[in-house]
Design a protein around this motif. Sequence first.
Motif, PDB file in Angstrom:
ATOM      1  N   THR A  12       0.832  -1.209   0.000  1.00 11.90           N
ATOM      2  CA  THR A  12       0.000   0.000   0.000  1.00 11.90           C
ATOM      3  C   THR A  12       0.868   1.260   0.000  1.00 11.90           C
ATOM      4  O   THR A  12       0.582   2.234  -0.711  1.00 11.90           O
ATOM      5  CB  THR A  12      -0.922   0.018   1.233  1.00 11.90           C
ATOM      6  N   LEU A  13       1.941   1.230   0.794  1.00 17.37           N
ATOM      7  CA  LEU A  13       2.851   2.378   0.861  1.00 17.37           C
ATOM      8  C   LEU A  13       3.537   2.629  -0.478  1.00 17.37           C
ATOM      9  O   LEU A  13       3.655   3.770  -0.934  1.00 17.37           O
ATOM     10  CB  LEU A  13       3.900   2.134   1.958  1.00 17.37           C
ATOM     11  N   ILE A  14       3.977   1.532  -1.121  1.00 14.50           N
ATOM     12  CA  ILE A  14       4.641   1.658  -2.432  1.00 14.50           C
ATOM     13  C   ILE A  14       3.676   2.230  -3.467  1.00 14.50           C
ATOM     14  O   ILE A  14       4.023   3.123  -4.255  1.00 14.50           O
ATOM     15  CB  ILE A  14       5.186   0.289  -2.889  1.00 14.50           C
ATOM     16  N   THR A  15       2.446   1.701  -3.465  1.00 14.33           N
ATOM     17  CA  THR A  15       1.438   2.197  -4.419  1.00 14.33           C
ATOM     18  C   THR A  15       1.149   3.680  -4.196  1.00 14.33           C
ATOM     19  O   THR A  15       1.078   4.468  -5.149  1.00 14.33           O
ATOM     20  CB  THR A  15       0.135   1.395  -4.260  1.00 14.33           C
ATOM     21  N   HIS A  16       0.991   4.056  -2.940  1.00 12.45           N
ATOM     22  CA  HIS A  16       0.735   5.466  -2.606  1.00 12.45           C
ATOM     23  C   HIS A  16       1.904   6.356  -3.042  1.00 12.45           C
ATOM     24  O   HIS A  16       1.702   7.458  -3.583  1.00 12.45           O
ATOM     25  CB  HIS A  16       0.512   5.589  -1.093  1.00 12.45           C
ATOM     26  N   THR A  17       3.148   5.859  -2.798  1.00 15.96           N
ATOM     27  CA  THR A  17       4.344   6.636  -3.173  1.00 15.96           C
ATOM     28  C   THR A  17       4.417   6.828  -4.678  1.00 15.96           C
ATOM     29  O   THR A  17       4.726   7.910  -5.177  1.00 15.96           O
ATOM     30  CB  THR A  17       5.613   5.928  -2.668  1.00 15.96           C
ATOM     31  N   ARG A  18       4.133   5.764  -5.433  1.00 15.75           N
ATOM     32  CA  ARG A  18       4.145   5.865  -6.894  1.00 15.75           C
ATOM     33  C   ARG A  18       3.118   6.886  -7.392  1.00 15.75           C
ATOM     34  O   ARG A  18       3.383   7.685  -8.283  1.00 15.75           O
ATOM     35  CB  ARG A  18       3.854   4.490  -7.501  1.00 15.75           C
ATOM     36  N   ARG A  19       1.911   6.833  -6.826  1.00 16.25           N
ATOM     37  CA  ARG A  19       0.869   7.782  -7.219  1.00 16.25           C
ATOM     38  C   ARG A  19       1.304   9.219  -6.933  1.00 16.25           C
ATOM     39  O   ARG A  19       1.076  10.129  -7.733  1.00 16.25           O
ATOM     40  CB  ARG A  19      -0.423   7.480  -6.461  1.00 16.25           C
ATOM     41  N   LYS A  20       1.942   9.409  -5.777  1.00 14.48           N
ATOM     42  CA  LYS A  20       2.390  10.753  -5.388  1.00 14.48           C
ATOM     43  C   LYS A  20       3.443  11.277  -6.356  1.00 14.48           C
ATOM     44  O   LYS A  20       3.427  12.449  -6.755  1.00 14.48           O
ATOM     45  CB  LYS A  20       2.950  10.698  -3.966  1.00 14.48           C
TER      46      LYS A  20
END
Length: 271
Positions: A12-20
């Motif tokens: 979830t953290l990786i996905t959020h970071t990529r989106r950011k």
Amino acid sequence: MMAEEEFSFKRTLITHTRRKIVRRFTRSLPNLRVLSRGWHKKIFIKATNKLRKIHMIWKNKRYKMSQDLKRKKQIELKMLAEYLFKDKKCSYECNTRCLFLIERLNSLEKYLKMTFMRTLNEKYLYGVKVVKFDRKGYKRRTRLLILTNKSLCLNQILKNKLKPKEKIPLDFIKKLEVTSGRDNFLLIKISQEYKHNKGDIILEVPYLIEFVTKFINISGNYKLLNINRLGVNQTLYHDIKGSKSGVIELKEGNSTPSITKDKYKKLIVWG
């Protein structure tokens, strides 16, 4: 169980970071009209360089096309001026050496023109400061002439605005009278069908050939222009609303071209 939760949290953290990162990237994209050379990011360097290269090629092509169009327009106007004036008006050679411009205004006049054009639903085509002569008495008045795709406007120049004095639709201008001399005299004949007609307009126009060429180019009617030869007993008549016609004498022989009023209150054009 803890390992799965930790793995899920990391994903979830990786996905959020990529989106950011992607959102920040889209907000950082340069304006397509002006690609800043100072735009740098630690990521997407290859994409940045490719975009910059493509954009610079596009800008160069667009500039070249605009210059080609300007050059073509200049050639067309110069050819029209040659057809209208060569071997017919003495000032032709010296008046056509420079490029034809879209206006002959200083910075203040440009500002006043821009403010004035906001009141019209018309396309601006040319502007120049001229001298207008009263139809009776021939007193000199400074006016800002603005030519649009629909009308010819004469405006009084005030401190912070232009005051409209006359606005003539192009369709009601039936003749442009000039002389064969070196003067800048122009008589604009107005059709009697124009309901706001006050009479013909008498002007002294700097860059006369430039203005007349642009006017003829807009109208598409070469027959609007009439070039009068100078000489003894050469006269022009101009209409005055509610009065008899005025008389303008066209003379040659004066060393300096001028438009003056004689002691009999007649207008004399020295070409």
